[in-house]
Design an enzyme around this catalytic site. Structure first.
Site, short mmCIF file in Angstrom:
data_model
loop_
_atom_site.label_atom_id
_atom_site.label_comp_id
_atom_site.label_asym_id
_atom_site.label_seq_id
_atom_site.Cartn_x
_atom_site.Cartn_y
_atom_site.Cartn_z
N HIS A 208 0.87 -1.18 0.00
CA HIS A 208 0.00 0.00 0.00
C HIS A 208 0.91 1.23 0.00
O HIS A 208 1.95 1.23 0.68
CB HIS A 208 -0.85 0.08 1.28
CG HIS A 208 -2.12 -0.71 1.26
ND1 HIS A 208 -2.54 -1.44 2.35
CD2 HIS A 208 -3.09 -0.83 0.32
CE1 HIS A 208 -3.71 -2.00 2.07
NE2 HIS A 208 -4.06 -1.66 0.84
N CYS B 273 -2.21 3.19 9.05
CA CYS B 273 -3.23 2.25 8.54
C CYS B 273 -4.41 2.15 9.50
O CYS B 273 -5.52 1.80 9.08
CB CYS B 273 -2.65 0.85 8.42
SG CYS B 273 -1.22 0.69 7.39
N1 ARG Z 1 -3.97 -6.98 6.60
C1 ARG Z 1 -4.38 -5.76 5.97
C2 ARG Z 1 -4.43 -5.97 4.46
O1 ARG Z 1 -3.59 -6.68 3.96
C3 ARG Z 1 -3.47 -4.63 6.35
C4 ARG Z 1 -3.92 -3.31 5.81
C5 ARG Z 1 -2.96 -2.19 6.11
N2 ARG Z 1 -3.52 -0.96 5.74
C6 ARG Z 1 -2.88 0.06 5.12
N3 ARG Z 1 -3.52 1.18 4.94
N4 ARG Z 1 -1.65 -0.07 4.69
O2 ARG Z 1 -5.26 -5.46 3.76
#
Ligand code: ARG
Length: 281
Positions: A167, A261
């Protein structure tokens, strides 16, 4: 002090590692629920301490362990929210809950067309002049084009080339009009050129700190909440006049997330560039 932003968080009552949808998640490395709860409470307290910020909460759902990562629930753009559209079926069930919450709070919802993935503020960041968006691990580049049209603003797509940084908010944080921090290994040569062109003062974080999600910090009005274990980035921020606080997010790093996050910033007015708000004058 008047409230200039609300930050949406989701209590970790049902958080856990129950599937593997990114490089960090490993069913053999479960999260410790008590430690996760304590870490979330510390983060919540640090966020609530930010000047002019109120924490608001969305109710967690037992079947949606990743709902704690509210940054993916949507993207706030001046009284509108572009709803998060998740690539993985494991997270798609979150969308209606976020939609209901945003609607109840009076935001106008904008929904990405079917088949386009756009994981909210997790993959799209505001700069002083437009937006930068990450692809293709989670959000689709075609969703960036759609977003640019909806907003009538420039959205620059950068490719995320390292699976650890899936991300955009894991590897880039905007800290001001001309300042940002990034984990350089997350980008290709074009992406790095974009960032250097866009930000006169681009801090390239140390690889070990990048991997501890240094860039996944919450920046607000000269105050930064960083994941623990990132003293070099903290020092760079202090040099630039920021105050910093570190919060241990190790239980969330197991799921591939840290401070930012777990937070979705909803400014009271306009669209806020995290590092700028609300530094007036
Ligand atoms: N386990 C979650 C996923 O893989 C983690 C999300 C993390 N969020 C972020 N905004 N980077 O989607």
């Amino acid at each position: 002090m008047p409230i200039s932003a609300r930050i949406l968080m989701c209590p970790p009552d049902h958080y856990g590692i129950r599937y593997e949808i990114n490089r960090w998640m490993d069913l053999d490395r479960p999260a410790d629920p008590e430690a996760a709860a304590a870490q979330w409470r510390s983060l919540r307290a640090a966020v609530a301490d930010l000047p002019g910020v109120a924490v608001v909460e969305i109710a967690p759902r037992p079947e949606l362990p990743d709902m704690v990562f509210t940054a993916n629930g949507g993207l706030h753009v001046d009284h509108r929210v572009v709803l998060g559209s998740f690539r993985h079926p494991e997270r798609q069930g979150e969308t209606p809950h976020f939609a209901a919450w945003f609607a109840a709070q009076g935001y106008r919802l904008v929904t990405p067309p079917d088949g386009l993935f756009l994981e909210g503020a997790g993959d799209v960041v505001r700069t002083a002049t437009g937006w930068i968006a990450g692809y293709p691990q989670r959000s689709s580049a075609s969703a960036h084009r759609w977003l640019a049209e909806v907003l009538g603003e420039e959205v620059i797509s950068v490719e995320l080339v390292d699976p650890r940084y899936y991300h955009l908010d894991t590897c880039l944080v905007v800290l001001g009009e001309q300042c940002a921090a990034c984990a350089p290994e997350a980008f290709d040569a074009y992406g790095l050129t974009v960032l250097h062109d866009r930000f006169e003062d681009l801090i390239e974080v140390d690889p070990a700190e990048g991997e501890r999600f240094a860039c996944n910090l919450v920046a607000w009005a000269g105050h930064a909440i960083l994941p623990a274990g990132c003293p070099r980035l903290a020092a760079s921020l202090v040099e630039r006049g920021w105050t910093t606080v570190a919060v241990d997010t190790s239980e969330y790093i197991k799921a591939g997330g840290a401070c930012r996050c777990l937070c979705l910033t909803l400014p009271a007015q306009g669209t806020v560039v995290s590092g700028l708000a609300p530094l007036q004058g």
